[in-house]
Design a protein around this motif. Structure first.
Motif, PDB file in Angstrom:
ATOM      1  N   GLN A   7     -16.790  41.793  16.051  1.00 67.71           N
ATOM      2  CA  GLN A   7     -17.698  41.195  15.072  1.00 67.71           C
ATOM      3  C   GLN A   7     -19.126  41.702  15.090  1.00 67.71           C
ATOM      4  OE1 GLN A   7     -16.954  37.018  15.502  1.00 67.71           O
ATOM      5  NE2 GLN A   7     -18.643  36.636  16.456  1.00 67.71           N
ATOM      6  N   GLY A   8     -19.839  41.961  14.209  1.00 70.87           N
ATOM      7  CA  GLY A   8     -21.118  42.420  14.201  1.00 70.87           C
ATOM      8  C   GLY A   8     -22.094  42.046  13.126  1.00 70.87           C
ATOM      9  N   ILE A   9     -23.165  42.062  13.374  1.00 70.16           N
ATOM     10  CA  ILE A   9     -24.359  41.809  12.421  1.00 70.16           C
ATOM     11  C   ILE A   9     -25.285  43.079  12.296  1.00 70.16           C
ATOM     12  CG2 ILE A   9     -26.208  40.212  12.048  1.00 70.16           C
ATOM     13  CD1 ILE A   9     -24.891  38.098  13.736  1.00 70.16           C
ATOM     14  N   LEU A  10     -25.632  43.551  11.220  1.00 72.35           N
ATOM     15  CA  LEU A  10     -26.337  44.560  11.024  1.00 72.35           C
ATOM     16  C   LEU A  10     -27.446  44.251  10.679  1.00 72.35           C
ATOM     17  CD1 LEU A  10     -23.203  45.821  11.054  1.00 72.35           C
ATOM     18  CD2 LEU A  10     -24.398  47.647   9.847  1.00 72.35           C
ATOM     19  N   ARG A  11     -28.856  44.663  10.954  1.00 74.65           N
ATOM     20  CA  ARG A  11     -30.231  44.303  10.353  1.00 74.65           C
ATOM     21  C   ARG A  11     -30.807  45.524  10.204  1.00 74.65           C
ATOM     22  NH1 ARG A  11     -32.918  39.732  13.220  1.00 74.65           N
ATOM     23  NH2 ARG A  11     -31.319  38.432  11.960  1.00 74.65           N
ATOM     24  N   ASP A  12     -31.247  45.660   8.765  1.00 73.13           N
ATOM     25  CA  ASP A  12     -32.108  46.714   8.151  1.00 73.13           C
ATOM     26  C   ASP A  12     -33.410  46.717   9.075  1.00 73.13           C
ATOM     27  OD1 ASP A  12     -33.558  48.612   6.854  1.00 73.13           O
ATOM     28  OD2 ASP A  12     -33.074  47.681   4.935  1.00 73.13           O
ATOM     29  N   ILE A  13     -33.666  47.938   9.745  1.00 71.58           N
ATOM     30  CA  ILE A  13     -34.887  47.837  10.588  1.00 71.58           C
ATOM     31  C   ILE A  13     -35.731  49.067  10.221  1.00 71.58           C
ATOM     32  CG2 ILE A  13     -34.138  46.691  12.490  1.00 71.58           C
ATOM     33  CD1 ILE A  13     -33.698  49.370  14.057  1.00 71.58           C
ATOM     34  N   THR A  14     -35.202  49.477   8.934  1.00 71.86           N
ATOM     35  CA  THR A  14     -35.896  50.929   8.352  1.00 71.86           C
ATOM     36  C   THR A  14     -37.600  50.618   8.234  1.00 71.86           C
ATOM     37  OG1 THR A  14     -34.180  51.422   7.139  1.00 71.86           O
ATOM     38  CG2 THR A  14     -36.032  52.458   6.364  1.00 71.86           C
ATOM     39  N   GLU A  15     -38.048  49.495   7.502  1.00 74.50           N
ATOM     40  CA  GLU A  15     -39.442  49.253   7.614  1.00 74.50           C
ATOM     41  C   GLU A  15     -40.130  48.988   8.748  1.00 74.50           C
ATOM     42  OE1 GLU A  15     -42.266  46.214   5.069  1.00 74.50           O
ATOM     43  OE2 GLU A  15     -40.086  46.033   4.654  1.00 74.50           O
ATOM     44  N   LYS A  16     -39.254  48.240   9.941  1.00 71.43           N
ATOM     45  CA  LYS A  16     -39.924  47.946  11.044  1.00 71.43           C
ATOM     46  C   LYS A  16     -39.945  49.096  11.787  1.00 71.43           C
ATOM     47  CE  LYS A  16     -38.394  45.782  15.254  1.00 71.43           C
ATOM     48  NZ  LYS A  16     -37.106  45.047  16.030  1.00 71.43           N
ATOM     49  N   HIS A  17     -39.105  49.931  11.602  1.00 75.97           N
ATOM     50  CA  HIS A  17     -39.142  51.128  12.362  1.00 75.97           C
ATOM     51  C   HIS A  17     -40.366  52.136  11.755  1.00 75.97           C
ATOM     52  CE1 HIS A  17     -37.771  54.728  14.819  1.00 75.97           C
ATOM     53  NE2 HIS A  17     -37.775  55.553  13.649  1.00 75.97           N
ATOM     54  N   GLU A  18     -40.514  52.052  10.548  1.00 78.29           N
ATOM     55  CA  GLU A  18     -41.668  53.046  10.134  1.00 78.29           C
ATOM     56  C   GLU A  18     -42.997  52.415  10.336  1.00 78.29           C
ATOM     57  OE1 GLU A  18     -41.830  55.838   8.250  1.00 78.29           O
ATOM     58  OE2 GLU A  18     -39.479  55.851   8.829  1.00 78.29           O
ATOM     59  N   LEU A  19     -43.187  50.972  10.430  1.00 81.84           N
ATOM     60  CA  LEU A  19     -44.361  50.479  10.873  1.00 81.84           C
ATOM     61  C   LEU A  19     -44.557  50.590  12.622  1.00 81.84           C
ATOM     62  CD1 LEU A  19     -43.890  47.089   9.205  1.00 81.84           C
ATOM     63  CD2 LEU A  19     -45.730  48.766   8.437  1.00 81.84           C
ATOM     64  N   GLN A  20     -43.574  50.831  13.131  1.00 82.52           N
ATOM     65  CA  GLN A  20     -43.825  50.860  14.520  1.00 82.52           C
ATOM     66  C   GLN A  20     -44.194  52.611  14.784  1.00 82.52           C
ATOM     67  OE1 GLN A  20     -40.263  49.946  16.865  1.00 82.52           O
ATOM     68  NE2 GLN A  20     -40.928  51.189  18.673  1.00 82.52           N
ATOM     69  N   LYS A  21     -43.655  53.331  13.987  1.00 77.11           N
ATOM     70  CA  LYS A  21     -44.058  54.620  14.076  1.00 77.11           C
ATOM     71  C   LYS A  21     -45.593  54.930  13.771  1.00 77.11           C
ATOM     72  CE  LYS A  21     -41.070  57.235  11.873  1.00 77.11           C
ATOM     73  NZ  LYS A  21     -40.397  58.352  11.018  1.00 77.11           N
ATOM     74  N   GLN A  22     -45.922  54.190  12.653  1.00 73.07           N
ATOM     75  CA  GLN A  22     -47.448  54.312  12.405  1.00 73.07           C
ATOM     76  C   GLN A  22     -48.241  53.846  13.305  1.00 73.07           C
ATOM     77  OE1 GLN A  22     -47.810  52.474   8.405  1.00 73.07           O
ATOM     78  NE2 GLN A  22     -46.017  53.309   7.514  1.00 73.07           N
ATOM     79  N   LEU A  23     -47.796  52.472  13.777  1.00 69.08           N
ATOM     80  CA  LEU A  23     -48.545  51.923  15.081  1.00 69.08           C
ATOM     81  C   LEU A  23     -48.607  52.785  16.164  1.00 69.08           C
ATOM     82  CD1 LEU A  23     -50.125  49.588  16.136  1.00 69.08           C
ATOM     83  CD2 LEU A  23     -47.956  48.508  16.975  1.00 69.08           C
ATOM     84  N   GLU A  24     -47.612  53.628  16.563  1.00 67.97           N
ATOM     85  CA  GLU A  24     -47.722  54.351  17.690  1.00 67.97           C
ATOM     86  C   GLU A  24     -48.410  55.593  17.408  1.00 67.97           C
ATOM     87  OE1 GLU A  24     -43.472  55.258  18.268  1.00 67.97           O
ATOM     88  OE2 GLU A  24     -43.085  53.470  19.452  1.00 67.97           O
ATOM     89  N   TYR A  25     -48.378  55.900  16.083  1.00 72.05           N
ATOM     90  CA  TYR A  25     -49.500  57.315  15.571  1.00 72.05           C
ATOM     91  C   TYR A  25     -50.838  56.988  16.087  1.00 72.05           C
ATOM     92  CZ  TYR A  25     -51.303  60.932  12.949  1.00 72.05           C
ATOM     93  OH  TYR A  25     -52.056  62.136  12.489  1.00 72.05           O
ATOM     94  N   ARG A  26     -51.028  55.689  15.425  1.00 69.51           N
ATOM     95  CA  ARG A  26     -52.375  55.413  15.454  1.00 69.51           C
ATOM     96  C   ARG A  26     -52.967  55.290  17.008  1.00 69.51           C
ATOM     97  NH1 ARG A  26     -52.520  50.802  10.682  1.00 69.51           N
ATOM     98  NH2 ARG A  26     -52.246  52.248   9.060  1.00 69.51           N
ATOM     99  N   ILE A  27     -52.197  54.456  17.513  1.00 66.08           N
ATOM    100  CA  ILE A  27     -52.567  54.245  19.116  1.00 66.08           C
ATOM    101  C   ILE A  27     -52.492  55.620  19.878  1.00 66.08           C
ATOM    102  CG2 ILE A  27     -51.725  53.685  21.256  1.00 66.08           C
ATOM    103  CD1 ILE A  27     -50.187  51.207  19.728  1.00 66.08           C
TER     104      ILE A  27
END
Length: 329
Positions: free
Chosen positions: A152-172
């Motif tokens: 049994q599984g729960i899938l969470r859409d993390i596309t937006e979270k992943h993009e925000l994380q990439k943007q933050l890592e880029y800025r850093i």
């Protein structure tokens, strides 16, 4: 904690759903019709979530006992109905690079305590265009007599979270003005090769000599334009093994790993030669002083290497007469 609570709720709903299916084999597999208020509240609590929830039987054969949102929304009405008893059809929507990892999940070859990250095309249009949604899945195995019989599984859409994380890592890690790597990244890169990764490395330190006079005579806006021009010139010489950084107001560096000395010297000679061509006919040329240092090993050598490249850059600054660098190796 959130995943644990959601998992408990999802597990309760999925157990309830599968119990109802066992009692009504003739009904559609995904249809759950609550018969009392508690069932309605329990089902509504989970089905109002934005997560994707499923219960997948492995024994006696592979089949989806439950999925929400229903597969009809992902595959279309006709095909969606078939996916429940033919789960291999669902794998058509998973990114090809992620399918083997999901098969390992079904075989019990993953650590179920860790989230599973994969991409899936949600809907016919997304599948046609090759557009994927990034999911984070928390999976709970179901065992019977020591045998893995269901998931049994729960899938969470993390596309937006992943993009925000990439943007933050880029800025850093990047300089705002030029888009090159910044001083923090440069220092971390040096530390990595100084302490953990031992390989052939080189540092090229570059100073933009005419920045101060341009700032003083033409203004800082023109100076910023000159800085960006220098950055664009350096980007043309960047690659997976050659990374450019702005490490100070008028100071830049190339971080180079896994290239031999001869290759590096050819690369640097090409950069110096092309700089002369680049400056032809320009009102404000790039006047660069360049220092180069190379080592066959990196661990314990990076600070010495940086000091050597910096010293050679200042030697080149005093030696230069024209707009082109005259770096010596």
């Amino acid at each position: 904690m959130i995943e644990f609570i959601t998992g408990v709720l999802a597990g309760a709903v999925l157990a309830f759903a599968c119990f109802r299916y066992a009692a009504a084999r003739g009904s559609r597999l995904q249809a759950v019709i609550p018969t009392d208020e508690n069932e309605k509240r329990l089902l509504g609590l989970v089905e109002n979530t934005k997560d994707v929830i499923y219960y997948f039987e492995l024994q006696p054969k592979w089949r989806y006992c439950y999925a929400y949102p229903p597969f009809e929304q992902m595959f279309g009405e006709e095909k969606g109905k078939l996916v429940y008893d033919h789960p291999e059809m669902a794998f058509e929507r998973v990114h090809p690079d992620d399918r083997e990892m999901l098969l390992k999940k079904l075989r019990g070859e993953v650590d179920y305590n860790l989230p599973i990250i994969y991409r899936m095309a949600m809907g016919n249009e997304a599948a046609r265009k090759g557009e994927y949604t990034l999911f984070e899945e928390y999976t709970t195995p179901v065992y019977k007599d020591g045998e893995l019989v269901a998931l049994q599984g729960i899938l969470r859409d993390i596309t937006e979270k992943h993009e925000l994380q990439k943007q933050l890592e880029y800025r850093i890690s990047h300089d705002t003005l030029t888009g090159l790597y910044n001083r923090d990244y440069f220092e971390k890169w040096k530390e990595t090769y100084d302490k953990t990764d031992d390989t052939a490395v080189a540092l090229v330190v570059i100073d933009l000599d005419n920045l101060k006079i341009v700032n003083d005579t033409k203004g800082h806006r023109t100076g910023d334009t000159l800085i960006k021009a220098a950055a664009e010139f350096m980007k043309a010489y960047s690659s997976d093994m050659v990374q450019a950084a702005r490490i100070g107001g008028d100071e830049f560096a190339f971080m180079i790993a896994d290239l031999g000395r001869e290759e590096l010297e050819e690369w640097l000679q090409s950069l110096v030669r092309d700089l002369s061509f680049y400056n032809e006919g320009r009102d404000i040329p790039l006047e660069l002083s360049v220092g180069f240092a190379f080592s066959e090993v990196s661990i314990g050598r990076m600070e010495t290497l940086y000091a050597e490249a910096d010293r050679r850059m200042y030697e080149d600054k005093h030696r230069r007469k024209g707009g082109a660098a005259s770096c010596e190796f």
